[in-house]
Design a protein around this motif. Structure first.
Motif, PDB file in Angstrom:
ATOM      1  N   ILE A   1       0.850  -1.200  -0.074  1.00 23.89           N
ATOM      2  CA  ILE A   1      -0.002   0.091   0.039  1.00 23.89           C
ATOM      3  C   ILE A   1       0.776   1.115   0.037  1.00 23.89           C
ATOM      4  CG2 ILE A   1      -1.960  -1.264   1.216  1.00 23.89           C
ATOM      5  CD1 ILE A   1      -0.907   0.117   3.792  1.00 23.89           C
ATOM      6  N   PRO A   2       0.263   2.375  -0.431  1.00 33.57           N
ATOM      7  CA  PRO A   2       0.987   3.589  -0.444  1.00 33.57           C
ATOM      8  C   PRO A   2       1.543   3.923   1.025  1.00 33.57           C
ATOM      9  CG  PRO A   2      -0.769   3.786  -1.797  1.00 33.57           C
ATOM     10  CD  PRO A   2      -0.802   2.690  -0.904  1.00 33.57           C
ATOM     11  N   TRP A   3       2.782   4.148   1.383  1.00 32.31           N
ATOM     12  CA  TRP A   3       3.113   4.426   2.740  1.00 32.31           C
ATOM     13  C   TRP A   3       4.336   5.544   2.551  1.00 32.31           C
ATOM     14  CZ3 TRP A   3       1.103   3.409   7.051  1.00 32.31           C
ATOM     15  CH2 TRP A   3       1.946   3.171   8.109  1.00 32.31           C
ATOM     16  N   PHE A   4       5.054   5.532   3.562  1.00 29.36           N
ATOM     17  CA  PHE A   4       6.157   6.402   3.528  1.00 29.36           C
ATOM     18  C   PHE A   4       6.936   6.297   2.406  1.00 29.36           C
ATOM     19  CE2 PHE A   4       5.406   6.065   8.271  1.00 29.36           C
ATOM     20  CZ  PHE A   4       4.898   7.272   8.517  1.00 29.36           C
TER      21      PHE A   4
ATOM     22  N   GLY B   1      -0.286  -6.092 -14.508  1.00 31.18           N
ATOM     23  CA  GLY B   1       0.354  -4.692 -14.108  1.00 31.18           C
ATOM     24  C   GLY B   1      -0.311  -3.592 -13.486  1.00 31.18           C
ATOM     25  N   GLY B   2      -1.811  -3.706 -13.416  1.00 33.29           N
ATOM     26  CA  GLY B   2      -2.593  -2.760 -12.726  1.00 33.29           C
ATOM     27  C   GLY B   2      -2.677  -1.720 -13.541  1.00 33.29           C
ATOM     28  N   ASN B   3      -2.890  -0.514 -13.033  1.00 33.92           N
ATOM     29  CA  ASN B   3      -3.369   0.781 -13.778  1.00 33.92           C
ATOM     30  C   ASN B   3      -2.049   1.284 -14.756  1.00 33.92           C
ATOM     31  OD1 ASN B   3      -5.624   1.086 -12.426  1.00 33.92           O
ATOM     32  ND2 ASN B   3      -4.794   2.124 -10.612  1.00 33.92           N
ATOM     33  N   ALA B   4      -0.879   0.810 -14.333  1.00 32.04           N
ATOM     34  CA  ALA B   4       0.497   1.305 -14.992  1.00 32.04           C
ATOM     35  C   ALA B   4       0.183   0.482 -16.563  1.00 32.04           C
ATOM     36  CB  ALA B   4       1.598   0.782 -14.521  1.00 32.04           C
ATOM     37  N   GLU B   5      -0.048  -0.684 -16.374  1.00 31.87           N
ATOM     38  CA  GLU B   5      -0.458  -1.408 -17.556  1.00 31.87           C
ATOM     39  C   GLU B   5      -1.409  -1.019 -18.635  1.00 31.87           C
ATOM     40  OE1 GLU B   5      -0.030  -6.107 -19.223  1.00 31.87           O
ATOM     41  OE2 GLU B   5      -1.195  -5.759 -17.308  1.00 31.87           O
ATOM     42  N   LYS B   6      -2.706  -0.520 -17.821  1.00 32.01           N
ATOM     43  CA  LYS B   6      -3.673  -0.061 -18.603  1.00 32.01           C
ATOM     44  C   LYS B   6      -3.265   1.387 -19.394  1.00 32.01           C
ATOM     45  CE  LYS B   6      -7.163  -1.941 -15.486  1.00 32.01           C
ATOM     46  NZ  LYS B   6      -7.986  -1.812 -14.614  1.00 32.01           N
ATOM     47  N   ILE B   7      -2.438   2.105 -18.606  1.00 30.13           N
ATOM     48  CA  ILE B   7      -2.068   3.295 -19.179  1.00 30.13           C
ATOM     49  C   ILE B   7      -1.057   3.169 -20.200  1.00 30.13           C
ATOM     50  CG2 ILE B   7      -0.755   5.510 -18.896  1.00 30.13           C
ATOM     51  CD1 ILE B   7      -2.090   5.598 -15.643  1.00 30.13           C
TER      52      ILE B   7
ATOM     53  N   ALA C   1       4.914   0.732  -9.338  1.00 33.98           N
ATOM     54  CA  ALA C   1       4.119   0.574 -10.577  1.00 33.98           C
ATOM     55  C   ALA C   1       5.126   0.248 -11.459  1.00 33.98           C
ATOM     56  CB  ALA C   1       3.812   2.017 -10.953  1.00 33.98           C
ATOM     57  N   VAL C   2       6.632   0.546 -11.277  1.00 36.54           N
ATOM     58  CA  VAL C   2       7.648  -0.123 -12.511  1.00 36.54           C
ATOM     59  C   VAL C   2       7.669  -1.512 -12.101  1.00 36.54           C
ATOM     60  CG1 VAL C   2       9.932  -0.089 -13.068  1.00 36.54           C
ATOM     61  CG2 VAL C   2       8.710   2.093 -12.579  1.00 36.54           C
TER      62      VAL C   2
ATOM     63  N   LEU D   1      10.903  -5.674  -0.902  1.00 32.16           N
ATOM     64  CA  LEU D   1       9.933  -4.716  -1.553  1.00 32.16           C
ATOM     65  C   LEU D   1       9.805  -5.162  -3.073  1.00 32.16           C
ATOM     66  CD1 LEU D   1       9.397  -1.098  -1.381  1.00 32.16           C
ATOM     67  CD2 LEU D   1       9.587  -1.993  -3.433  1.00 32.16           C
ATOM     68  N   PHE D   2      10.915  -5.199  -3.683  1.00 32.69           N
ATOM     69  CA  PHE D   2      11.085  -5.546  -5.127  1.00 32.69           C
ATOM     70  C   PHE D   2      10.424  -6.945  -5.365  1.00 32.69           C
ATOM     71  CE2 PHE D   2      14.796  -2.772  -5.662  1.00 32.69           C
ATOM     72  CZ  PHE D   2      13.982  -1.772  -6.136  1.00 32.69           C
ATOM     73  N   THR D   3      10.723  -7.968  -4.489  1.00 36.40           N
ATOM     74  CA  THR D   3      10.133  -9.316  -4.505  1.00 36.40           C
ATOM     75  C   THR D   3       8.646  -9.447  -4.671  1.00 36.40           C
ATOM     76  OG1 THR D   3      12.377 -10.123  -3.818  1.00 36.40           O
ATOM     77  CG2 THR D   3      10.348 -11.670  -3.855  1.00 36.40           C
ATOM     78  N   VAL D   4       8.262  -8.896  -3.376  1.00 36.09           N
ATOM     79  CA  VAL D   4       6.883  -8.781  -3.140  1.00 36.09           C
ATOM     80  C   VAL D   4       5.980  -8.396  -4.311  1.00 36.09           C
ATOM     81  CG1 VAL D   4       4.709  -8.051  -1.493  1.00 36.09           C
ATOM     82  CG2 VAL D   4       7.109  -9.002  -0.671  1.00 36.09           C
ATOM     83  N   ARG D   5       6.371  -6.994  -4.743  1.00 42.73           N
ATOM     84  CA  ARG D   5       5.779  -6.471  -6.051  1.00 42.73           C
ATOM     85  C   ARG D   5       5.874  -7.109  -7.113  1.00 42.73           C
ATOM     86  NH1 ARG D   5       1.345  -2.976  -4.452  1.00 42.73           N
ATOM     87  NH2 ARG D   5       0.625  -2.056  -6.476  1.00 42.73           N
ATOM     88  N   PHE D   6       7.004  -7.710  -7.534  1.00 44.97           N
ATOM     89  CA  PHE D   6       7.007  -8.406  -8.632  1.00 44.97           C
ATOM     90  C   PHE D   6       6.109  -9.591  -8.608  1.00 44.97           C
ATOM     91  CE2 PHE D   6       8.977 -11.754 -11.244  1.00 44.97           C
ATOM     92  CZ  PHE D   6       9.469 -11.117 -12.444  1.00 44.97           C
ATOM     93  N   PHE D   7       6.082 -10.441  -7.724  1.00 47.96           N
ATOM     94  CA  PHE D   7       5.426 -11.560  -8.002  1.00 47.96           C
ATOM     95  C   PHE D   7       3.855 -11.007  -7.467  1.00 47.96           C
ATOM     96  CE2 PHE D   7       9.459 -13.697  -6.659  1.00 47.96           C
ATOM     97  CZ  PHE D   7       9.456 -14.464  -7.765  1.00 47.96           C
ATOM     98  N   TRP D   8       3.502 -10.047  -6.977  1.00 44.00           N
ATOM     99  CA  TRP D   8       2.024  -9.467  -7.096  1.00 44.00           C
ATOM    100  C   TRP D   8       1.688  -9.185  -8.529  1.00 44.00           C
ATOM    101  CZ3 TRP D   8      -0.973  -7.495  -2.759  1.00 44.00           C
ATOM    102  CH2 TRP D   8      -2.016  -6.653  -3.086  1.00 44.00           C
ATOM    103  N   GLY D   9       2.479  -8.553  -9.433  1.00 43.86           N
ATOM    104  CA  GLY D   9       2.364  -8.443 -10.567  1.00 43.86           C
ATOM    105  C   GLY D   9       2.139  -9.642 -11.440  1.00 43.86           C
ATOM    106  N   ARG D  10       3.100 -10.580 -11.208  1.00 43.16           N
ATOM    107  CA  ARG D  10       2.849 -11.888 -11.906  1.00 43.16           C
ATOM    108  C   ARG D  10       1.540 -12.524 -11.590  1.00 43.16           C
ATOM    109  NH1 ARG D  10       7.824 -14.508 -13.298  1.00 43.16           N
ATOM    110  NH2 ARG D  10       8.929 -12.965 -14.831  1.00 43.16           N
ATOM    111  N   LYS D  11       1.086 -12.277 -10.369  1.00 44.69           N
ATOM    112  CA  LYS D  11      -0.282 -12.898 -10.231  1.00 44.69           C
ATOM    113  C   LYS D  11      -1.501 -12.010 -10.542  1.00 44.69           C
ATOM    114  CE  LYS D  11      -2.907 -15.040  -6.277  1.00 44.69           C
ATOM    115  NZ  LYS D  11      -2.968 -16.189  -6.985  1.00 44.69           N
ATOM    116  N   PHE D  12      -1.411 -10.716 -10.545  1.00 46.95           N
ATOM    117  CA  PHE D  12      -2.466  -9.646 -10.573  1.00 46.95           C
ATOM    118  C   PHE D  12      -2.390  -8.965 -11.826  1.00 46.95           C
ATOM    119  CE2 PHE D  12      -2.534 -10.750  -6.171  1.00 46.95           C
ATOM    120  CZ  PHE D  12      -3.607 -11.244  -5.685  1.00 46.95           C
TER     121      PHE D  12
END
Length: 242
Positions: free
Chosen positions: A78-81, A123-129, A164-165, A110-121
């Motif tokens: 989630i968005p955080w500091f 690219g999100g809004n970034a991919e749509k744009i 996003a990246v 951080l990189f690992t969690v978000r990478f596999f998040w993207g693999r599962k769900f």
């Protein structure tokens, strides 16, 4: 003026701002060496040193390490500091070499969690744009030449959202190891700068505090110019193929 020219001007202007701020800090650093400023500042160095010792003695613990890593984990979801704040806090609490290791571990998490998040769900809004712009989509697709280079430049690029990246690159088919190593390499200069800034936050007029800021701005400006150059070269190659 087409979109490519507008993008080029915007990147060049942002680079100019970075270089200008770096120049301002260089001038200020020179002014801070004046005898009158040094005499005034020496009145507060003992107090700052005592405060530093107190923070490091009470704040440097395994609990602190866990909290810092937890912040990286939360940031991956989630968005955080901002990452810069988390890295600076590590530098404040620990010796810079311990803080640097902690921050690297946090970034890997951080990189690992978000990478596999993207693999599962996806690219999100970034991919749509991105899907709306064929040139940009083809440019970043890992099956195209220069994907690792682009990822490296995007990690150098200041103010781009890390998550996003990461999530976007997870959809390109790039290998996890390649993604992780390139991401860490591209972010390393910012990671080191943030850590050193945090470690010297108790001595804000010193070269140890200001020089990392100068280097951060200089590298950011160079990264902006390099990214602009890659975009322009890619556009030129595509136009020749038509």
């Amino acid at each position: 003026m087409d979109k490519g020219q507008k993008r080029s001007y915007a990147l060049n202007f942002a680079a100019f701002i970075c270089f200008s701020l770096a120049l301002v800090l260089i001038v200020l650093l020179r002014l801070f060496q004046l005898d009158s400023v040094v005499i005034w500042y020496n009145k507060y160095t003992d107090t700052l040193g005592e405060f530093e010792a107190m923070i490091q003695s009470y704040g440097a613990s395994w609990i602190s390490v866990g909290i810092i890593l937890l912040n990286f984990l939360v940031k991956a979801v989630i968005p955080w500091f901002p990452i810069s704040c988390i890295c600076v806090v590590s530098g404040v609490l620990f010796k810079w070499y311990y803080a640097f290791i902690i921050n690297i571990l946090g970034l890997v998490l951080l990189f690992t969690v978000r990478f596999f998040w993207g693999r599962k769900f996806g690219g999100g809004n970034a991919e749509k744009i991105l899907a709306k712009y064929d040139r940009a989509h083809n440019f970043i697709d890992s099956s195209r030449f220069g994907s690792s280079l682009v990822l490296f430049l995007l990690r150098l690029f200041p103010c781009l959202p890390i998550n996003a990246v990461s999530q976007l690159y997870a959809t390109t088919g790039i290998s996890y190891l390649n993604y992780l190593l390139v991401s860490l390499a591209g972010f390393s200069y910012k990671l080191f700068s943030y850590t050193i800034i945090g470690h010297n936050v108790y001595d804000p007029l010193s070269a140890n505090f200001i020089v990392p800021l100068i280097l951060l701005l200089m590298f950011s400006g160079l990264a902006l110019l390099a990214l602009n150059g890659v975009f322009n070269i890619t556009a030129l190659k595509k136009s020749k193929l038509k």
